[in-house]
Design a protein around this motif. Sequence first.
Motif, PDB file in Angstrom:
ATOM      1  N   ALA B  40      50.040  41.157  44.350  1.00  0.00           N
ATOM      2  CA  ALA B  40      48.963  42.047  44.791  1.00  0.00           C
ATOM      3  C   ALA B  40      47.739  41.976  43.887  1.00  0.00           C
ATOM      4  O   ALA B  40      46.716  42.597  44.173  1.00  0.00           O
ATOM      5  CB  ALA B  40      49.492  43.481  44.825  1.00  0.00           C
ATOM      6  N   LEU B  41      47.811  41.230  42.804  1.00  0.00           N
ATOM      7  CA  LEU B  41      46.669  41.150  41.883  1.00  0.00           C
ATOM      8  C   LEU B  41      45.459  40.529  42.566  1.00  0.00           C
ATOM      9  O   LEU B  41      45.597  39.565  43.329  1.00  0.00           O
ATOM     10  CB  LEU B  41      47.039  40.293  40.657  1.00  0.00           C
ATOM     11  CG  LEU B  41      48.039  40.867  39.663  1.00  0.00           C
ATOM     12  CD1 LEU B  41      48.322  39.830  38.567  1.00  0.00           C
ATOM     13  CD2 LEU B  41      47.503  42.152  39.051  1.00  0.00           C
ATOM     14  N   LEU B  43      42.764  38.434  41.603  1.00  0.00           N
ATOM     15  CA  LEU B  43      42.294  37.601  40.484  1.00  0.00           C
ATOM     16  C   LEU B  43      41.084  36.755  40.882  1.00  0.00           C
ATOM     17  O   LEU B  43      40.562  36.003  40.061  1.00  0.00           O
ATOM     18  CB  LEU B  43      43.432  36.693  39.988  1.00  0.00           C
ATOM     19  CG  LEU B  43      44.625  37.464  39.401  1.00  0.00           C
ATOM     20  CD1 LEU B  43      45.817  36.538  39.160  1.00  0.00           C
ATOM     21  CD2 LEU B  43      44.238  38.155  38.110  1.00  0.00           C
ATOM     22  N   GLN B  44      40.678  36.877  42.138  1.00  0.00           N
ATOM     23  CA  GLN B  44      39.503  36.166  42.653  1.00  0.00           C
ATOM     24  C   GLN B  44      39.470  34.710  42.189  1.00  0.00           C
ATOM     25  O   GLN B  44      40.375  33.967  42.476  1.00  0.00           O
ATOM     26  CB  GLN B  44      38.246  36.942  42.253  1.00  0.00           C
ATOM     27  CG  GLN B  44      38.226  38.336  42.880  1.00  0.00           C
ATOM     28  CD  GLN B  44      37.012  39.130  42.541  1.00  0.00           C
ATOM     29  OE1 GLN B  44      36.260  38.819  41.636  1.00  0.00           O
ATOM     30  NE2 GLN B  44      36.810  40.195  43.305  1.00  0.00           N
ATOM     31  N   ASP B  45      38.459  34.357  41.443  1.00  0.00           N
ATOM     32  CA  ASP B  45      38.304  32.942  41.079  1.00  0.00           C
ATOM     33  C   ASP B  45      38.742  32.643  39.649  1.00  0.00           C
ATOM     34  O   ASP B  45      38.257  31.683  39.038  1.00  0.00           O
ATOM     35  CB  ASP B  45      36.846  32.505  41.274  1.00  0.00           C
ATOM     36  CG  ASP B  45      36.441  32.589  42.734  1.00  0.00           C
ATOM     37  OD1 ASP B  45      37.313  32.361  43.597  1.00  0.00           O
ATOM     38  OD2 ASP B  45      35.267  32.900  43.011  1.00  0.00           O
ATOM     39  N   ALA B  46      39.627  33.464  39.132  1.00  0.00           N
ATOM     40  CA  ALA B  46      40.101  33.198  37.768  1.00  0.00           C
ATOM     41  C   ALA B  46      40.672  31.785  37.713  1.00  0.00           C
ATOM     42  O   ALA B  46      41.392  31.367  38.627  1.00  0.00           O
ATOM     43  CB  ALA B  46      41.168  34.213  37.375  1.00  0.00           C
ATOM     44  N   PRO B  47      40.334  31.022  36.677  1.00  0.00           N
ATOM     45  CA  PRO B  47      40.785  29.624  36.625  1.00  0.00           C
ATOM     46  C   PRO B  47      42.306  29.502  36.487  1.00  0.00           C
ATOM     47  O   PRO B  47      42.954  30.377  35.924  1.00  0.00           O
ATOM     48  CB  PRO B  47      40.090  29.075  35.375  1.00  0.00           C
ATOM     49  CG  PRO B  47      39.735  30.265  34.572  1.00  0.00           C
ATOM     50  CD  PRO B  47      39.542  31.400  35.512  1.00  0.00           C
TER      51      PRO B  47
END
Lengths: 346, 92
Positions: B40-41, B43-47
């Motif tokens: 459910a996190l 994190l969008q575009d976190a690498p």
Amino acid sequence: MTALQLAAAIAAKKVTVADVTAQYLEKARASANFVAINESALEQAAQVQAKLDAGEALSPLAGVPMALQDNIFVQGMPCACGSAMLEGYMPIFDAVVVEKLQAAGLIVIGKLGMNEFAHSPQAAAAVTAGEIPLALATDNRMACAEHGVWHIKPTYGAVSRLGLVAQVSSMDAIGPIARCVEDCAVLLEIIADCNVAQPVGSNENLPEFPHALAACEIIACAEFGANLQKFDGVSLGKRSTKAENLSETYKFSRGEGFGLATKRRVLFGSLMLAGDNYELYYTKALQVRGQVKDVLTSISAIELPVDEAHNCLANLAGLPAIVKPDGQQIMGAAFTDIALAKGVTA
Amino acid sequence: MNVDMKTLQDLTMLALSPEECAQLQDELEAKLVGMAELAALDLQDAPLCVTPLEHTNVLRDDIVLEHTAREALLQHAPAHNGEYYAAPAIQE
């Protein structure tokens, strides 16, 4: 007597390499922790003694007997990883760490048992019981903390993995086990491929990483399952006699060859990579890993308990961790392994 | 959350006994519940971080070396004909 003291006694000609090797071979043969004995150990001891007698400088641990977890290749000795799948498997080359041990004059006297493709409580138990002064094992922090012996889980990449049976490719790390940290540090310097003695900074506080353990488990099982695909009963591993076609050969051979714990990890890893789960779980686990690594990059040295929740941090970020007999570990910055170990004794 | 054990066994090429299958299905489904928070996190575009270290290829000299002997490799095979791995036929 520590391994360094034993090496000093050998160097001072108070004992011979052959006598010491014979003494530990006898212990190993009587121990349930050993799964294989190096029948050439006495021959190797004689060769090392000859070099020492000729004045050759080998290493501070020259002549000391040691043992390896049964997932490290030694030519001429079986390597089963605690699995029925690999029963009778004989490596055709020495692991790089074994070449380094031989060059340094250490005597590998045998292989220590392990849970199937997992940790080696036997390695920790053998060192604790004095059955062997030194051992090498892949990340064995839990068992070493339980048995009260020192262990270094080195920086990822500091020690060659060539000749190690791959389990979790982005986390596997071979490290020393001993009854004192100085023995561990010297042995790590012998097997390391790069400088692991960079200085450490000051201690810092560690933030919370609530999803690190889940991320670590997902990544570890995904890699584990992929690495174990090669054990298929065709090119490698035991073949089932019940199979009537190729597909059944794979399935039955693996079903019969792997234990329940291994099956659980393989299935979970595959589940995390299947279909939509790849984005839902695996990708997020890699993102969490990135966040953990970014934060831990600035950590210099910090003391933590040895447990799954904390062990996963060094695994995700590839950092070194020194396990102490009191069940704590010192985690530090990459490639500061030796400085960390020396700091523990300071 | 339901885990399709048949598909999973096909994907992993792993035959399970009925008892193992039932036990592992329960365990995997419980594990998925435990992973719900991570799933459910946002994190969008976190690498992504696939390895903790930047890899640098270490290249050896480009010279011919001895290769591993065929016999040495075949010795690990459960069945072979001296030249190739032997496996059950997949067509008549």
